[in-house]
Write an enzyme that holds these catalytic residues in place. Structure first.
Site, PDB file in Angstrom:
ATOM      1  N   ARG A 106       0.870  -1.182   0.000  1.00 16.21           N
ATOM      2  CA  ARG A 106       0.000   0.000   0.000  1.00 16.21           C
ATOM      3  C   ARG A 106       0.900   1.223   0.000  1.00 16.21           C
ATOM      4  NH1 ARG A 106      -5.049   1.934   3.673  1.00 16.21           N
ATOM      5  NH2 ARG A 106      -6.005   0.472   2.254  1.00 16.21           N
ATOM      6  N   HIS A 133      -7.443   0.880  -6.153  1.00 12.88           N
ATOM      7  CA  HIS A 133      -7.605   0.123  -4.897  1.00 12.88           C
ATOM      8  C   HIS A 133      -8.369  -1.165  -5.234  1.00 12.88           C
ATOM      9  CE1 HIS A 133      -7.848  -0.818  -0.791  1.00 12.88           C
ATOM     10  NE2 HIS A 133      -8.777   0.023  -0.378  1.00 12.88           N
ATOM     11  N   GLN A 136     -10.455  -3.625  -2.858  1.00 14.65           N
ATOM     12  CA  GLN A 136     -11.685  -3.039  -2.324  1.00 14.65           C
ATOM     13  C   GLN A 136     -12.892  -3.385  -3.214  1.00 14.65           C
ATOM     14  OE1 GLN A 136     -12.258  -0.847   0.564  1.00 14.65           O
ATOM     15  NE2 GLN A 136     -14.332  -1.408  -0.018  1.00 14.65           N
ATOM     16  N   ASP A 226     -16.947   8.158  -0.854  1.00 15.40           N
ATOM     17  CA  ASP A 226     -15.636   7.982  -0.212  1.00 15.40           C
ATOM     18  C   ASP A 226     -15.258   9.344   0.389  1.00 15.40           C
ATOM     19  OD1 ASP A 226     -13.089   7.112   0.531  1.00 15.40           O
ATOM     20  OD2 ASP A 226     -12.295   7.031  -1.513  1.00 15.40           O
ATOM     21  N   CYS A 267     -16.248   2.639   1.245  1.00 14.71           N
ATOM     22  CA  CYS A 267     -15.090   1.776   1.514  1.00 14.71           C
ATOM     23  C   CYS A 267     -14.616   1.895   2.954  1.00 14.71           C
ATOM     24  CB  CYS A 267     -13.965   2.114   0.547  1.00 14.71           C
ATOM     25  SG  CYS A 267     -13.493   3.850   0.590  1.00 14.71           S
ATOM     26  N   ARG A 312     -14.011  -7.613   2.785  1.00 16.35           N
ATOM     27  CA  ARG A 312     -12.606  -7.367   2.411  1.00 16.35           C
ATOM     28  C   ARG A 312     -11.771  -8.614   2.711  1.00 16.35           C
ATOM     29  NH1 ARG A 312     -10.369  -2.539   2.256  1.00 16.35           N
ATOM     30  NH2 ARG A 312      -8.908  -3.647   0.928  1.00 16.35           N
TER      31      ARG A 312
HETATM   32  N1   CP Z   1     -11.163   0.619   2.844  1.00 10.53           N
HETATM   33  C1   CP Z   1      -9.866   0.541   3.232  1.00 10.53           C
HETATM   34  O1   CP Z   1      -8.959   0.262   2.442  1.00 10.53           O
HETATM   35  O2   CP Z   1      -9.668   0.787   4.548  1.00 10.53           O
HETATM   36  P1   CP Z   1      -8.264   0.915   5.294  1.00 10.53           P
HETATM   37  O3   CP Z   1      -7.632   2.213   4.839  1.00 10.53           O
HETATM   38  O4   CP Z   1      -8.590   0.873   6.738  1.00 10.53           O
HETATM   39  O5   CP Z   1      -7.405  -0.252   4.858  1.00 10.53           O
HETATM   40  N1  NVA Z   2      -9.680   7.371  -1.229  1.00 10.99           N
HETATM   41  C1  NVA Z   2      -9.322   6.935   0.104  1.00 10.99           C
HETATM   42  C2  NVA Z   2      -9.600   5.489   0.273  1.00 10.99           C
HETATM   43  C3  NVA Z   2      -9.275   4.917   1.619  1.00 10.99           C
HETATM   44  C4  NVA Z   2      -9.574   3.463   1.731  1.00 10.99           C
HETATM   45  C5  NVA Z   2      -7.865   7.248   0.357  1.00 10.99           C
HETATM   46  O1  NVA Z   2      -7.031   6.978  -0.527  1.00 10.99           O
HETATM   47  O2  NVA Z   2      -7.541   7.779   1.414  1.00 10.99           O
END
Ligand code: CP
Ligand code: NVA
Length: 328
Positions: A106, A133, A136, A226, A267, A312
């Site tokens: 990540r 992502h 997700q 989101d 999400c 997830r």
């Molecule tokens: N939705 C998601 O990816 O959550 P986190 O940032 O907690 O992993």
């Molecule tokens: N768009 C958000 C998603 C988090 C799961 C971010 O990147 O912070």
């Protein structure tokens, strides 16, 4: 279907049939988990989770999925490895690939995860980049299918920052699986035209971009939003983003305008109350008590966000297993 040895970097790399396969596998893993049936099919193997941004769901989903599959799991928290500062992405990939049987990443640029995937020699999974992502979306599709019983023809609406990682991936996922995708956002926050064109070239449903909340959300089956500012963006963008996106908040009016049985998805994490530090800071500066979704919608019966969060884990388990198992 043999996905062994494959990376999972973005849904654009996967066919509709392969995504279908991963969803079916997720359903099987969920059943096994619920029945308490052991499924430690990958015991003796090890995976590493490389995080350059924070996480609750993605990290925990990978950890639990890895442990349920019988594996050893190492978590590298943001800033704790040599990657990028003292060691190139290529070298990091080659080192981790010698020790581990799979790597989750990540971070920021999609290019980093693509480079890891190119050099690691073991499956690499994208746990979120600035652009995509993809794990997700498997959970999102699974949740929609569990609720409605099908995917093709579902009217899916994304409201908010429609150029972010989640929105990009949702557009790809909908196009692949035949859902109608509508982006409801101010024009300056629409997805890049190049990605829209790519998705339209294979879309099994309609792709619509609109600034109108009333038109865009009419007859929607799924309303998804989101956060307005994503991880990695500068705090200075909040003011403009709030101005741009306040009219695109998911509230009772939006849900009433949507289809009668519409569900709400997010999400997560979400700013729907004042129980967070950032939520409080925004409240002090801009006077907002809730942001992308009202607390009423978030807590309503239409909200399926915790089913989505649970999924997830089942979907990530399917991705790990499908890409790591030995091919026959
Ligand atoms: N939705 C998601 O990816 O959550 P986190 O940032 O907690 O992993
Ligand atoms: N768009 C958000 C998603 C988090 C799961 C971010 O990147 O912070």
């Amino acid at each position: 279907m043999d996905l062994s040895g494959r990376n999972f970097l973005k849904l654009l790399d996967y066919s509709k049939e392969e995504i279908r396969f991963l969803l079916d596998l997720s359903i099987k893993f969920k059943e096994k988990k619920q029945k308490g049936q052991p499924h430690n099919y990958l015991s003796g193997k090890n995976i590493v989770l490389l995080f350059e941004k924070t996480s609750t769901r993605t990290r925990c989903a990978f950890e639990v999925a890895g442990m349920d599959l019988g594996m050893g799991v190492t978590y590298l928290e943001p800033g704790s490895s040599q990657m990028g500062k003292k060691e190139s992405i290529e070298d990091t990939a080659r080192v981790l690939g010698r020790m581990y049987d799979g790597i989750e990443y990540r971070g920021f640029s999609q290019e980093v995860v693509e480079t890891l995937g190119k050099y690691a020699g073991v499956p690499v999974w994208n746990g979120l980049t600035d652009e995509f992502h993809p794990t997700q979306m498997l959970a999102d599709l699974m949740t929609i299918e569990e609720h409605f019983g099908y995917l093709k023809g579902i009217n899916f609406v994304f409201m908010g920052d429609a150029r972010n990682n989640v929105a990009n991936s949702l557009m790809v996922a909908c196009a692949k699986m035949g859902l109608n995708f509508t982006c409801v956002a101010p024009k300056s926050l629409w997805p890049k035209q190049e990605l829209v064109d790519t998705c339209r070239s294979f879309a099994g449903g309609m792709i619509t971009l609109t600034e109108s909340v009333t038109e865009g959300t009419k007859n929607a089956d799924v309303i998804y939003t989101d956060v307005w500012v994503s991880m990695g963006e500068d705090d200075s963008v909040w003011e403009e983003r709030i101005k741009l996106l306040s009219p695109y908040q998911v509230n009772d009016e939006v849900m009433e305008n949507a289809g009668e049985n519409a569900i709400f998805l997010h999400c997560l994490p979400s700013f729907h109350d004042l129980k967070t530090t950032i939520g409080n800071e925004i409240n002090e500066k801009f006077g907002l008590k809730e942001m992308e979704v009202t607390n009423d919608v978030f807590e309503s019966n239409s909200s399926k966000v915790f089913d989505q969060a649970e999924n997830r884990m089942h979907t990530i388990k399917a991705v790990i297993y499908a890409t790591m198992r030995q091919s026959k």
